[in-house]
Design a protein around this motif. Structure first.
Motif, PDB file in Angstrom:
ATOM      1  N   PRO A 192      15.181   2.484 -31.842  1.00  0.00           N
ATOM      2  CA  PRO A 192      14.338   3.669 -32.014  1.00  0.00           C
ATOM      3  C   PRO A 192      14.224   4.448 -30.708  1.00  0.00           C
ATOM      4  N   PRO A 193      14.303   5.766 -30.755  1.00  0.00           N
ATOM      5  CA  PRO A 193      14.174   6.565 -29.534  1.00  0.00           C
ATOM      6  C   PRO A 193      12.746   6.552 -29.016  1.00  0.00           C
ATOM      7  N   PRO A 194      12.510   6.997 -27.797  1.00  0.00           N
ATOM      8  CA  PRO A 194      11.149   7.029 -27.253  1.00  0.00           C
ATOM      9  C   PRO A 194      10.196   7.785 -28.172  1.00  0.00           C
ATOM     10  N   ASP A 195       8.952   7.343 -28.214  1.00  0.00           N
ATOM     11  CA  ASP A 195       7.975   7.926 -29.128  1.00  0.00           C
ATOM     12  C   ASP A 195       7.713   9.401 -28.861  1.00  0.00           C
ATOM     13  N   ASP A 196       7.924   9.849 -27.629  1.00  0.00           N
ATOM     14  CA  ASP A 196       7.628  11.237 -27.296  1.00  0.00           C
ATOM     15  C   ASP A 196       8.856  12.149 -27.346  1.00  0.00           C
ATOM     16  N   LEU A 197       9.995  11.659 -27.860  1.00  0.00           N
ATOM     17  CA  LEU A 197      11.194  12.488 -27.903  1.00  0.00           C
ATOM     18  C   LEU A 197      11.067  13.607 -28.930  1.00  0.00           C
ATOM     19  N   PHE A 198      10.554  13.293 -30.111  1.00  0.00           N
ATOM     20  CA  PHE A 198      10.470  14.266 -31.198  1.00  0.00           C
ATOM     21  C   PHE A 198       9.031  14.661 -31.497  1.00  0.00           C
ATOM     22  N   HIS A 199       8.883  15.829 -32.089  1.00  0.00           N
ATOM     23  CA  HIS A 199       7.618  16.169 -32.730  1.00  0.00           C
ATOM     24  C   HIS A 199       7.932  16.533 -34.170  1.00  0.00           C
ATOM     25  N   ALA A 200       6.965  16.370 -35.040  1.00  0.00           N
ATOM     26  CA  ALA A 200       7.171  16.574 -36.472  1.00  0.00           C
ATOM     27  C   ALA A 200       6.128  17.544 -37.014  1.00  0.00           C
ATOM     28  N   VAL A 201       6.580  18.570 -37.735  1.00  0.00           N
ATOM     29  CA  VAL A 201       5.659  19.538 -38.327  1.00  0.00           C
ATOM     30  C   VAL A 201       5.980  19.697 -39.813  1.00  0.00           C
ATOM     31  N   PRO A 202       4.958  19.809 -40.657  1.00  0.00           N
ATOM     32  CA  PRO A 202       5.208  20.047 -42.080  1.00  0.00           C
ATOM     33  C   PRO A 202       5.772  21.441 -42.302  1.00  0.00           C
ATOM     34  N   VAL A 203       6.725  21.543 -43.209  1.00  0.00           N
ATOM     35  CA  VAL A 203       7.363  22.830 -43.491  1.00  0.00           C
ATOM     36  C   VAL A 203       7.392  23.064 -44.996  1.00  0.00           C
ATOM     37  N   SER A 204       7.807  24.255 -45.361  1.00  0.00           N
ATOM     38  CA  SER A 204       7.847  24.652 -46.766  1.00  0.00           C
ATOM     39  C   SER A 204       8.871  23.837 -47.550  1.00  0.00           C
ATOM     40  N   THR A 205       8.624  23.705 -48.845  1.00  0.00           N
ATOM     41  CA  THR A 205       9.570  23.008 -49.716  1.00  0.00           C
ATOM     42  C   THR A 205      10.828  23.841 -49.967  1.00  0.00           C
ATOM     43  N   ARG A 206      10.935  25.000 -49.339  1.00  0.00           N
ATOM     44  CA  ARG A 206      12.173  25.776 -49.442  1.00  0.00           C
ATOM     45  C   ARG A 206      13.358  24.988 -48.922  1.00  0.00           C
ATOM     46  N   VAL A 207      13.096  24.054 -47.998  1.00  0.00           N
ATOM     47  CA  VAL A 207      14.183  23.254 -47.439  1.00  0.00           C
ATOM     48  C   VAL A 207      14.817  22.363 -48.503  1.00  0.00           C
TER      49      VAL A 207
END
Length: 249
Positions: A192-207
């Motif tokens: 697993p990569p370092p915990d601070d490498l990514f951030h996650a945001v909720p996006v529209s279901t258009r994806v």
């Protein structure tokens, strides 16, 4: 797992990071899906090279593609043992350039919530990948690829229990050098990569719809997932006969 991802960096940015000699021109892609062509970087004659491959690995021994499962991901923990992946783990490792990926979180009995997961500082990351060349009975040939996944880090666990394995730039050469590095020699990179490498945001279901391939699908529709905090170190218990004084020896 990883079922959709993005590569929106310029060709020049990608080339600068991976150091290949080719100068390919490719468009920004915001919603890359299985069976589509994807960019990969692999070793050829001891140097990194750019190539395109179909996302969905097909081992060379497959006779009928129509009856074979679509292998877009491979579990890092077992890929070296599975018949579909062990040949590629030994001879055909690659890197998959990406600027982020999508994952879906189950929300009770309702629809799953998609999240856009990208490097906190921006830029390009390299997913660990495998590739295989497949030849048909009619003489057709296609390169295919899969992304290796590992256990989710603390930041991603609230969303999904798996995520792509990320190879750091300092380890590109070791991962790609299949001539001198057996799977056991690079297994330590698949973590697993370092915990601070990514951030996650909720996006529209258009994806959810592959036809939607534009910047708007990465726009946040809610608050980012909080950054995982490191656990506090356990406090040592004071011995019963400790009178509270510090020992010099």
């Amino acid at each position: 797992m990883c079922g959709r991802y993005s590569l929106t960096a310029s060709p020049e940015e990608v080339r600068a990071l991976f150091g290949y000699d080719e100068n390919p021109n490719f468009p920004a892609r915001y919603n890359i899906a299985p069976t589509q062509p994807i960019a990969i970087v692999r070793h050829e004659q001891g140097a990194p090279h750019f190539a395109l491959a179909r996302w969905g690995l097909m081992p060379g021994w497959v006779k009928d593609p129509a009856s074979f499962s679509l292998l877009i991901n491979a579990r890092a923990e077992t890929a070296a043992e599975k018949p579909a992946f062990r040949g590629s783990m030994r001879h055909h490792r690659c890197l998959v350039p990406a600027t982020g990926f999508y994952e879906w979180r189950k929300m009770g009995d309702g629809p799953k919530q998609p999240y856009w997961i990208a490097p906190r500082e921006g830029g390009v990351v390299a997913f660990a990948g495998l590739w295989s060349d497949w030849s048909g009975a009619d003489g057709s040939q296609v390169d295919t690829a899969a992304i290796l996944t590992t256990a989710a880090n603390a930041t991603l666990k609230p969303i999904h229990h798996r995520m792509p394995a990320v190879i750091a730039p300092a380890d590109f050469e070791r991962w790609l050098d299949c001539a001198h590095g057996e799977p056991r020699h690079v297994q330590d990179l698949l973590k697993p990569p370092p915990d601070d490498l990514f951030h996650a945001v909720p996006v529209s279901t258009r994806v959810n719809a592959v036809r939607n391939d534009d910047p708007d699908i990465q726009q946040a529709v809610g608050e980012p997932v909080p950054l995982a905090k490191a656990p506090k170190p356990a406090r040592k218990k004071k011995p019963k006969d400790d009178d509270g004084q510090l020992d010099l020896l």
